[in-house]
Scaffold this motif. Structure first.
Motif, PDB file in Angstrom:
ATOM      1  N   ALA A  90      29.967  43.098  40.986  1.00 44.67           N
ATOM      2  CA  ALA A  90      29.085  42.169  41.503  1.00 44.67           C
ATOM      3  C   ALA A  90      28.668  42.066  42.756  1.00 44.67           C
ATOM      4  O   ALA A  90      27.821  41.186  43.338  1.00 44.67           O
ATOM      5  CB  ALA A  90      29.589  40.577  40.839  1.00 44.67           C
ATOM      6  N   GLY A  91      29.074  42.949  43.582  1.00 41.87           N
ATOM      7  CA  GLY A  91      28.879  43.006  44.999  1.00 41.87           C
ATOM      8  C   GLY A  91      29.602  42.440  46.077  1.00 41.87           C
ATOM      9  O   GLY A  91      29.136  42.096  47.290  1.00 41.87           O
ATOM     10  N   PHE A  92      30.900  42.293  45.557  1.00 38.91           N
ATOM     11  CA  PHE A  92      31.975  41.455  46.773  1.00 38.91           C
ATOM     12  C   PHE A  92      32.952  42.297  46.651  1.00 38.91           C
ATOM     13  O   PHE A  92      33.734  42.637  45.811  1.00 38.91           O
ATOM     14  CB  PHE A  92      32.167  40.158  45.864  1.00 38.91           C
ATOM     15  N   VAL A  93      33.627  42.558  47.921  1.00 41.37           N
ATOM     16  CA  VAL A  93      34.933  43.164  48.123  1.00 41.37           C
ATOM     17  C   VAL A  93      36.069  42.090  48.465  1.00 41.37           C
ATOM     18  O   VAL A  93      35.774  41.415  49.592  1.00 41.37           O
ATOM     19  CB  VAL A  93      34.994  44.228  49.270  1.00 41.37           C
ATOM     20  N   ILE A  94      37.168  41.989  47.803  1.00 41.51           N
ATOM     21  CA  ILE A  94      38.041  41.050  47.714  1.00 41.51           C
ATOM     22  C   ILE A  94      39.173  41.719  48.519  1.00 41.51           C
ATOM     23  O   ILE A  94      39.331  43.034  48.545  1.00 41.51           O
ATOM     24  CB  ILE A  94      38.403  40.273  46.659  1.00 41.51           C
ATOM     25  N   TYR A  95      40.311  41.051  48.686  1.00 36.57           N
ATOM     26  CA  TYR A  95      41.652  41.731  49.432  1.00 36.57           C
ATOM     27  C   TYR A  95      42.889  41.080  48.622  1.00 36.57           C
ATOM     28  O   TYR A  95      43.201  40.053  48.507  1.00 36.57           O
ATOM     29  CB  TYR A  95      41.563  41.062  50.907  1.00 36.57           C
ATOM     30  N   ARG A  96      43.760  42.058  48.545  1.00 37.47           N
ATOM     31  CA  ARG A  96      44.979  41.924  47.832  1.00 37.47           C
ATOM     32  C   ARG A  96      45.814  41.075  49.041  1.00 37.47           C
ATOM     33  O   ARG A  96      45.774  41.365  49.976  1.00 37.47           O
ATOM     34  CB  ARG A  96      45.524  43.204  47.469  1.00 37.47           C
ATOM     35  N   ALA A  97      46.753  40.253  48.523  1.00 39.54           N
ATOM     36  CA  ALA A  97      47.851  39.944  49.158  1.00 39.54           C
ATOM     37  C   ALA A  97      48.946  40.808  49.453  1.00 39.54           C
ATOM     38  O   ALA A  97      48.746  41.792  48.799  1.00 39.54           O
ATOM     39  CB  ALA A  97      48.617  38.486  48.543  1.00 39.54           C
ATOM     40  N   GLN A  98      49.744  40.408  50.523  1.00 39.87           N
ATOM     41  CA  GLN A  98      50.590  41.640  51.094  1.00 39.87           C
ATOM     42  C   GLN A  98      52.052  41.185  50.669  1.00 39.87           C
ATOM     43  O   GLN A  98      52.642  39.984  50.523  1.00 39.87           O
ATOM     44  CB  GLN A  98      50.578  41.592  52.752  1.00 39.87           C
TER      45      GLN A  98
END
Length: 373
Positions: free
Chosen positions: A330-338
């Motif tokens: 959909a055009g969005f880059v999200i980020y995993r928690a660490q």
């Protein structure tokens, strides 16, 4: 100085919206600056550029007339490591305030350089306990420095570094602050808050290209490093300081990133820290309200959150990999928690040239995914 303008929509540059906490979506003027002319780093033109960047960086970082900044080619971690390895004397020690991944990193860097460290492990997402800090310093006079993260990006927590500095200075100690994810957007000022060594990045809230970092301190502090045993060659701050005071880099710098950084600094100075903080805070508030309206649980209470990042629990109906895949489409880059949060949390940044319309589109895409899951 470049005039302040509203942030550009990500769609205008034909790329996804980066909701990871750096690299960030850049202003077109910053991106265009990367294509500056080829330049030898030993020529007067680069000396002038380096001098301008150091001055503007010091202003953005909240330094006073006694302060200056040393520019490094490297990520924000290089600045943190340079400050620790250079500032802590051979017979000194480091009190590490650990309430997240990047606080823990202070201890790992100290160990890599053979620096004695006492790690005050508070727990991820736990506010700093000033009584514990006071007792730790009182009990061990050999701890000459305190290491603290301003914006702990593993959780989104904002730590009160001014309070830490007051305690440290009352005990005659210095403070090293990792401000990599906060400088430029959150309130921090070495001259006012008593920060002895501030490590920052050209990227993230300063909205420059990745690849440059800096350390801000007083000139007297940099000069006092002379004659100390050097733990590191490339990251030795006194080596960089003495070279840059002559208008020269100690080593070959990332010149395109320098062009971009000056453009980003001009935009940051024109916008002003309070206005940038307000812009980020409005985006974060819009995002957080929308996430909670979708029934999602945020990690921290409002008073503890930085404006640049939101950590939240994964929905019961969708795992991280599915969210990443569908939101990327959909055009969005999200980020995993660490690490210890990775199993059930994820993170969303509101740094960079992001707009309210971007947040609306993201929330609509997320709502569609949750309905389908």
């Amino acid at each position: 100085m470049t005039a302040s303008v509203p942030p550009l929509p990500a769609a205008a540059v034909g790329q996804p919206v980066l909701m990871n906490p750096g690299p960030v979506v850049l202003d077109d003027r910053v991106r265009a600056a990367l294509a500056g002319p080829d330049l030898c780093h030993r020529e007067p033109e680069f000396s002038d550029l380096l001098t301008r960047i150091r001055h503007k960086t010091t202003l953005v970082a909240g330094g006073g007339p006694a302060h200056t900044s040393v520019l490094l080619t490297g990520s924000g971690t290089s600045a943190v490591e340079a400050a620790i390895a250079s500032a802590v004397p051979a017979d000194g020690g480091l009190l590490v305030l650990d309430n997240g991944h990047y606080g823990e990193r202070f201890a790992h860097i100290a160990a890599a350089h053979g620096i004695r460290a006492h790690r005050l492990e508070l727990g991820w997402g736990t506010p700093l306990d000033t009584d514990l800090i006071e007792r730790a310093l009182a009990a061990d006079p050999g701890l000459t420095h305190v290491g603290v993260v301003h914006h702990e990006t593993s959780t989104g927590m904002l730590n009160d570094v001014a309070a830490v500095a007051r305690i440290a200075h009352a005990h005659g100690r210095e403070v090293i602050v990792d401000a990599v994810s906060s400088v430029g957007a959150e309130r921090i000022a070495p001259a006012e808050d008593g920060v002895d060594w501030l490590a920052g990045s050209a990227n993230k809230c300063l909205e420059g290209a990745p690849g440059l970092a800096f350390v801000t301190a007083t000139r007297a502090a940099f000069e006092a490093l002379a004659g100390r045993p050097r733990r590191t060659y490339y990251l030795d701050l006194h080596r960089h300081y003495t070279a840059q005071e002559k208008g020269l880099p100690a080593f070959t710098p990332g010149i395109p990133a320098c062009y971009a950084f000056e453009a980003a600094l001009d935009l940051a100075l024109a916008e002003g820290r309070e206005a940038r903080h307000a812009r980020y805070a409005a985006l974060a508030g819009q995002l957080r309200a929308g996430l909670e309206a979708l029934g999602l649980e945020l990690l921290l209470p409002p008073a503890q959150r930085a404006v640049g990042l939101t950590a939240l629990r994964l929905p019961a109906s969708a795992g991280y990999e599915e969210l990443h895949r569908r939101l990327r489409a959909a055009g969005f880059v999200i980020y995993r928690a660490q690490e210890r949060l990775a199993a059930d949390h994820w993170r969303l940044s509101t740094m960079g040239r992001m707009t309210s319309a971007d947040i609306d589109r993201f929330l609509a895409a997320l709502a569609d995914i949750l309905r389908d899951s």
